[in-house]
Design an enzyme around this catalytic site. Structure first.
Site, short mmCIF file in Angstrom:
data_model
loop_
_atom_site.label_atom_id
_atom_site.label_comp_id
_atom_site.label_asym_id
_atom_site.label_seq_id
_atom_site.Cartn_x
_atom_site.Cartn_y
_atom_site.Cartn_z
N ASP A 31 -12.04 -11.56 -1.10
CA ASP A 31 -10.75 -10.99 -0.69
C ASP A 31 -9.92 -11.93 0.18
O ASP A 31 -8.74 -12.18 -0.09
CB ASP A 31 -10.96 -9.63 -0.02
CG ASP A 31 -11.75 -9.71 1.28
OD1 ASP A 31 -12.52 -10.68 1.48
OD2 ASP A 31 -11.60 -8.78 2.10
N ASN A 34 -8.79 -14.99 -1.73
CA ASN A 34 -7.68 -14.68 -2.64
C ASN A 34 -6.36 -14.66 -1.86
O ASN A 34 -5.34 -15.17 -2.31
CB ASN A 34 -7.88 -13.30 -3.30
CG ASN A 34 -9.17 -13.23 -4.11
OD1 ASN A 34 -9.73 -14.24 -4.48
ND2 ASN A 34 -9.62 -12.01 -4.37
N LYS A 226 -0.86 0.99 2.28
CA LYS A 226 -0.61 0.91 0.84
C LYS A 226 -1.19 2.15 0.16
O LYS A 226 -2.11 2.77 0.68
CB LYS A 226 -1.30 -0.34 0.28
CG LYS A 226 -0.77 -1.64 0.85
CD LYS A 226 -1.82 -2.75 0.78
CE LYS A 226 -2.92 -2.51 1.78
NZ LYS A 226 -4.12 -3.35 1.55
N ALA A 229 0.19 2.95 -6.68
CA ALA A 229 1.56 3.00 -7.21
C ALA A 229 2.49 3.81 -6.30
O ALA A 229 3.70 3.81 -6.48
CB ALA A 229 1.54 3.61 -8.61
N ALA A 258 -4.95 -6.82 -5.95
CA ALA A 258 -3.66 -6.18 -5.64
C ALA A 258 -3.41 -6.23 -4.13
O ALA A 258 -2.35 -6.69 -3.66
CB ALA A 258 -3.64 -4.73 -6.13
N GLY A 259 -4.39 -5.78 -3.38
CA GLY A 259 -4.24 -5.75 -1.92
C GLY A 259 -4.21 -7.14 -1.31
O GLY A 259 -3.48 -7.39 -0.34
N ASP A 260 -4.99 -8.07 -1.87
CA ASP A 260 -5.06 -9.44 -1.32
C ASP A 260 -3.71 -10.15 -1.50
O ASP A 260 -3.22 -10.84 -0.60
CB ASP A 260 -6.15 -10.26 -2.02
CG ASP A 260 -7.50 -9.54 -2.01
OD1 ASP A 260 -7.73 -8.72 -1.12
OD2 ASP A 260 -8.30 -9.80 -2.93
P1 ADP Z 1 -5.88 -2.24 -2.33
O1 ADP Z 1 -6.03 -3.14 -3.53
O2 ADP Z 1 -5.87 -2.95 -1.02
O3 ADP Z 1 -6.75 -1.01 -2.37
P2 ADP Z 1 -3.65 -0.75 -3.42
O4 ADP Z 1 -4.47 -0.37 -4.62
O5 ADP Z 1 -3.03 0.36 -2.67
O6 ADP Z 1 -4.40 -1.69 -2.38
O7 ADP Z 1 -2.53 -1.73 -3.98
C1 ADP Z 1 -1.84 -2.65 -3.15
C2 ADP Z 1 -0.41 -2.73 -3.64
O8 ADP Z 1 -0.40 -3.16 -5.01
C3 ADP Z 1 0.34 -1.41 -3.61
O9 ADP Z 1 0.92 -1.15 -2.35
C4 ADP Z 1 1.40 -1.67 -4.68
O10 ADP Z 1 2.45 -2.43 -4.13
C5 ADP Z 1 0.65 -2.50 -5.70
N1 ADP Z 1 0.06 -1.63 -6.71
C6 ADP Z 1 -1.23 -1.29 -6.86
N2 ADP Z 1 -1.41 -0.48 -7.92
C7 ADP Z 1 -0.18 -0.28 -8.46
C8 ADP Z 1 0.32 0.43 -9.59
N3 ADP Z 1 -0.47 1.15 -10.38
N4 ADP Z 1 1.65 0.37 -9.84
C9 ADP Z 1 2.50 -0.35 -9.07
N5 ADP Z 1 2.07 -1.07 -7.99
C10 ADP Z 1 0.76 -1.03 -7.69
#
Ligand code: ADP
Length: 303
Positions: A31, A34, A226, A229, A258-260
């Site tokens: 993480d 990344n 976060k 979506a 996504a989070g990284d």
């Molecule tokens: P993590 O990976 O840290 O658990 P999230 O899953 O909440 O974090 O995703 C981090 C960011 O990635 C979100 O705030 C959003 O901006 C983007 N994201 C994640 N999944 C989606 C999705 N299905 N559609 C649009 N954006 C997404």
């Protein structure tokens, strides 16, 4: 002009990912690494992006260091442990669903909290230091204390400390140790980046406002919650509450990193002067593009 320094601290592992014909492709991921990889691509040449960890002295560890250096990451703070090597994980695909198996219990990175003087060197003159809940979870309790004390000293010297909570309950001794570790991390952080679903599971939060309140009360000046979506709910001590809806993503291919990437996007935007709302939009746009690509490091986005 002296360079600004961004340093991420944590564990990067060998990744074995399924490839054609039943073979596996070997790579390196984790993480915090990344996040550093994305930060390297987002921050200009006036920035050094460093990755700090412990690796072994074997050829697989050499391979990781060479890989990072080739990606533009400063590897000058990778300590070498003669008795240990890298952790490893294997991705398996079963009817399109990914599952992960880990061999990381004895990795060299588990000892990165043992050497306070080394941590002070790593953090020396860092403009930003990024750590995660995984960085803390892999350490023993004494290592967590040592790392957080070093982060606190860096913060007092003016380093902006970023903490992505990245909850992995199985890496912690138990739920109570995890909650205590999260609060300790937040107590030495300027920016905390939690994910709402994980916070609900760990603390029973009823709304992102509960998540914001906890990390604000623990000492953070910025909290960005976060929610996949859904709405990103942020609070800063200067601008108060800010909510931003990520742009819809038509085709989600792989949510790894996504989070990284969001963390790198948010920090890079803030460090170059963006307001919180604009920084979230930039972070969410990047994360939305990253999940449209396969793998943690979406190289194609930067070609
Ligand atoms: P993590 O990976 O840290 O658990 P999230 O899953 O909440 O974090 O995703 C981090 C960011 O990635 C979100 O705030 C959003 O901006 C983007 N994201 C994640 N999944 C989606 C999705 N299905 N559609 C649009 N954006 C997404």
């Amino acid at each position: 002009m002296s360079k600004h320094r961004f340093v991420a601290i944590g564990e990067c592992m060998v990744e074995m990912a399924p490839a054609e014909g039943g073979l596996y492709a070997m790579g390196y991921a984790g993480d915090t690494f990344n996040c550093a990889w994305y930060a390297r691509r987002l921050l200009g040449p006036d920035w050094t992006v460093a990755y700090a960890t412990r690796a072994g002295r074997d050829s697989v560890s050499d391979g990781m260091v060479e890989f990072m250096a080739a990606e533009g990451i400063d590897t000058g703070h990778i300590a070498r442990d003669p008795d240990r090597t890298l952790g490893l994980y294997l991705i398996q695909l079963t009817e399109g669903e990914r599952s992960f198996a880990y061999w990381r219990g004895q990795s060299a990175a588990r000892r990165l909290g043992e050497d306070s003087a080394w941590l002070d060197q790593v953090l020396d003159e860092a403009r930003v230091a990024h750590v995660s809940g995984i960085t803390l979870a892999i350490l023993d309790p004494a290592g967590r204390d040592t790392l957080c004390a070093a982060l606190g000293r860096a913060q007092a010297r003016g380093t902006h400390v970023s903490f992505d909570t990245n909850l992995r309950p199985r890496l912690w001794e138990d739920a109570e140790a995890m909650r205590a570790g999260l609060l300790m991390g937040a107590s030495v952080a300027d920016t905390v980046l939690p994910s709402f679903d994980e916070e609900v599971a760990a603390w029973g939060d009823a709304s992102p406002a509960d998540t914001v309140a906890r990390y604000r009360d623990a000492g953070a000046g910025t909290v960005v919650v976060k929610n996949g979506a859904g709405l990103v709910t942020a609070w800063t001590d200067v601008d108060g509450l800010v909510e931003v809806a990520p742009a819809p993503v038509a085709r989600v291919i792989d949510t790894t990193a996504a989070g990284d990437s969001f963390a790198a996007g948010f920090l890079a935007a803030r460090l170059t002067g963006a307001e919180p709302g604009a920084a979230i939009t930039r972070a969410a746009t990047l994360a939305g593009r990253v999940i449209g690509e396969r793998g943690a490091l979406a190289r194609g986005l930067f070609d």
